[in-house]
Design a protein around this motif. Sequence first.
Motif, PDB file in Angstrom:
ATOM      1  N   ALA A 125      15.733 -71.953 -40.348  1.00  0.00           N
ATOM      2  CA  ALA A 125      14.300 -71.911 -40.653  1.00  0.00           C
ATOM      3  C   ALA A 125      13.944 -70.976 -41.803  1.00  0.00           C
ATOM      4  O   ALA A 125      12.790 -70.917 -42.208  1.00  0.00           O
ATOM      5  N   ALA A 126      14.917 -70.244 -42.318  1.00  0.00           N
ATOM      6  CA  ALA A 126      14.672 -69.369 -43.467  1.00  0.00           C
ATOM      7  C   ALA A 126      15.777 -69.611 -44.489  1.00  0.00           C
ATOM      8  O   ALA A 126      16.920 -69.873 -44.123  1.00  0.00           O
ATOM      9  N   TRP A 127      15.417 -69.541 -45.758  1.00  0.00           N
ATOM     10  CA  TRP A 127      16.440 -69.712 -46.782  1.00  0.00           C
ATOM     11  C   TRP A 127      16.222 -68.744 -47.931  1.00  0.00           C
ATOM     12  O   TRP A 127      15.159 -68.194 -48.116  1.00  0.00           O
ATOM     13  N   PHE A 128      17.313 -68.553 -48.668  1.00  0.00           N
ATOM     14  CA  PHE A 128      17.278 -67.658 -49.821  1.00  0.00           C
ATOM     15  C   PHE A 128      18.355 -68.108 -50.806  1.00  0.00           C
ATOM     16  O   PHE A 128      19.245 -68.878 -50.464  1.00  0.00           O
ATOM     17  N   TYR A 129      18.239 -67.627 -52.021  1.00  0.00           N
ATOM     18  CA  TYR A 129      19.203 -67.940 -53.069  1.00  0.00           C
ATOM     19  C   TYR A 129      19.938 -66.657 -53.439  1.00  0.00           C
ATOM     20  O   TYR A 129      19.393 -65.816 -54.148  1.00  0.00           O
ATOM     21  N   PRO A 130      21.171 -66.466 -52.951  1.00  0.00           N
ATOM     22  CA  PRO A 130      21.889 -65.227 -53.222  1.00  0.00           C
ATOM     23  C   PRO A 130      22.134 -65.002 -54.721  1.00  0.00           C
ATOM     24  O   PRO A 130      22.113 -63.873 -55.187  1.00  0.00           O
ATOM     25  N   GLU A 131      22.368 -66.089 -55.445  1.00  0.00           N
ATOM     26  CA  GLU A 131      22.596 -66.011 -56.888  1.00  0.00           C
ATOM     27  C   GLU A 131      21.847 -67.162 -57.563  1.00  0.00           C
ATOM     28  O   GLU A 131      22.459 -68.145 -57.993  1.00  0.00           O
ATOM     29  N   PRO A 132      20.518 -67.051 -57.667  1.00  0.00           N
ATOM     30  CA  PRO A 132      19.757 -68.153 -58.263  1.00  0.00           C
ATOM     31  C   PRO A 132      20.104 -68.342 -59.739  1.00  0.00           C
ATOM     32  O   PRO A 132      20.527 -67.395 -60.412  1.00  0.00           O
ATOM     33  N   LYS A 133      19.924 -69.564 -60.190  1.00  0.00           N
ATOM     34  CA  LYS A 133      20.126 -69.855 -61.606  1.00  0.00           C
ATOM     35  C   LYS A 133      19.068 -69.107 -62.420  1.00  0.00           C
ATOM     36  O   LYS A 133      18.054 -68.650 -61.888  1.00  0.00           O
ATOM     37  N   ASP A 134      19.302 -68.995 -63.713  1.00  0.00           N
ATOM     38  CA  ASP A 134      18.389 -68.246 -64.588  1.00  0.00           C
ATOM     39  C   ASP A 134      16.948 -68.722 -64.478  1.00  0.00           C
ATOM     40  O   ASP A 134      16.022 -67.916 -64.519  1.00  0.00           O
ATOM     41  N   ALA A 135      16.728 -70.020 -64.311  1.00  0.00           N
ATOM     42  CA  ALA A 135      15.367 -70.564 -64.233  1.00  0.00           C
ATOM     43  C   ALA A 135      14.612 -70.067 -63.002  1.00  0.00           C
ATOM     44  O   ALA A 135      13.385 -70.098 -62.964  1.00  0.00           O
ATOM     45  N   ALA A 136      15.354 -69.598 -62.002  1.00  0.00           N
ATOM     46  CA  ALA A 136      14.728 -69.143 -60.745  1.00  0.00           C
ATOM     47  C   ALA A 136      15.066 -67.686 -60.445  1.00  0.00           C
ATOM     48  O   ALA A 136      14.939 -67.241 -59.312  1.00  0.00           O
ATOM     49  N   LYS A 137      15.432 -66.931 -61.441  1.00  0.00           N
ATOM     50  CA  LYS A 137      15.866 -65.552 -61.200  1.00  0.00           C
ATOM     51  C   LYS A 137      14.802 -64.695 -60.523  1.00  0.00           C
ATOM     52  O   LYS A 137      15.123 -63.706 -59.865  1.00  0.00           O
ATOM     53  N   GLN A 138      13.518 -65.092 -60.612  1.00  0.00           N
ATOM     54  CA  GLN A 138      12.447 -64.305 -59.990  1.00  0.00           C
ATOM     55  C   GLN A 138      12.501 -64.334 -58.466  1.00  0.00           C
ATOM     56  O   GLN A 138      11.866 -63.512 -57.817  1.00  0.00           O
ATOM     57  N   ILE A 139      13.268 -65.258 -57.863  1.00  0.00           N
ATOM     58  CA  ILE A 139      13.346 -65.302 -56.400  1.00  0.00           C
ATOM     59  C   ILE A 139      14.633 -64.675 -55.853  1.00  0.00           C
ATOM     60  O   ILE A 139      14.899 -64.755 -54.659  1.00  0.00           O
ATOM     61  N   ALA A 140      15.393 -64.019 -56.713  1.00  0.00           N
ATOM     62  CA  ALA A 140      16.561 -63.275 -56.228  1.00  0.00           C
ATOM     63  C   ALA A 140      16.041 -62.170 -55.301  1.00  0.00           C
ATOM     64  O   ALA A 140      15.110 -61.444 -55.644  1.00  0.00           O
ATOM     65  N   GLY A 141      16.609 -62.070 -54.106  1.00  0.00           N
ATOM     66  CA  GLY A 141      16.167 -61.054 -53.160  1.00  0.00           C
ATOM     67  C   GLY A 141      14.935 -61.448 -52.367  1.00  0.00           C
ATOM     68  O   GLY A 141      14.315 -60.608 -51.728  1.00  0.00           O
TER      69      GLY A 141
END
Length: 96
Positions: free
Chosen positions: A68-84
């Motif tokens: 029910a929860a997700w995250f991007y441990p190493e997002p691509k450059d286009a989505a770097k704002q959602i790291a963490g």
Amino acid sequence: MPTATWNGAVIAQADSAAIELVEGTTYFPLAAVHQQYLAPSDKHTVCGWKGTASYYDVVVDGKVNADAAWFYPEPKDAAKQIAGYVAFWRGVQVSA
């Protein structure tokens, strides 16, 4: 103040300035998420522009909301704002 709740528990709460909105989804900074409600999941999915997502089960009072929860441990450059940051779905209510 954006808040994520499930099964009567506040899972995450953050100042509006701390969240990120991506494609209509609220992403909470990890520091705003109550870690005691998260359990690692083996699930992974791939988004073409954000990268590989990892998941948590949300667990409250012994009840499990799988993946029910997700995250991007190493997002691509286009989505770097959602790291963490962590997002929720599958019945987790997110209110502003």
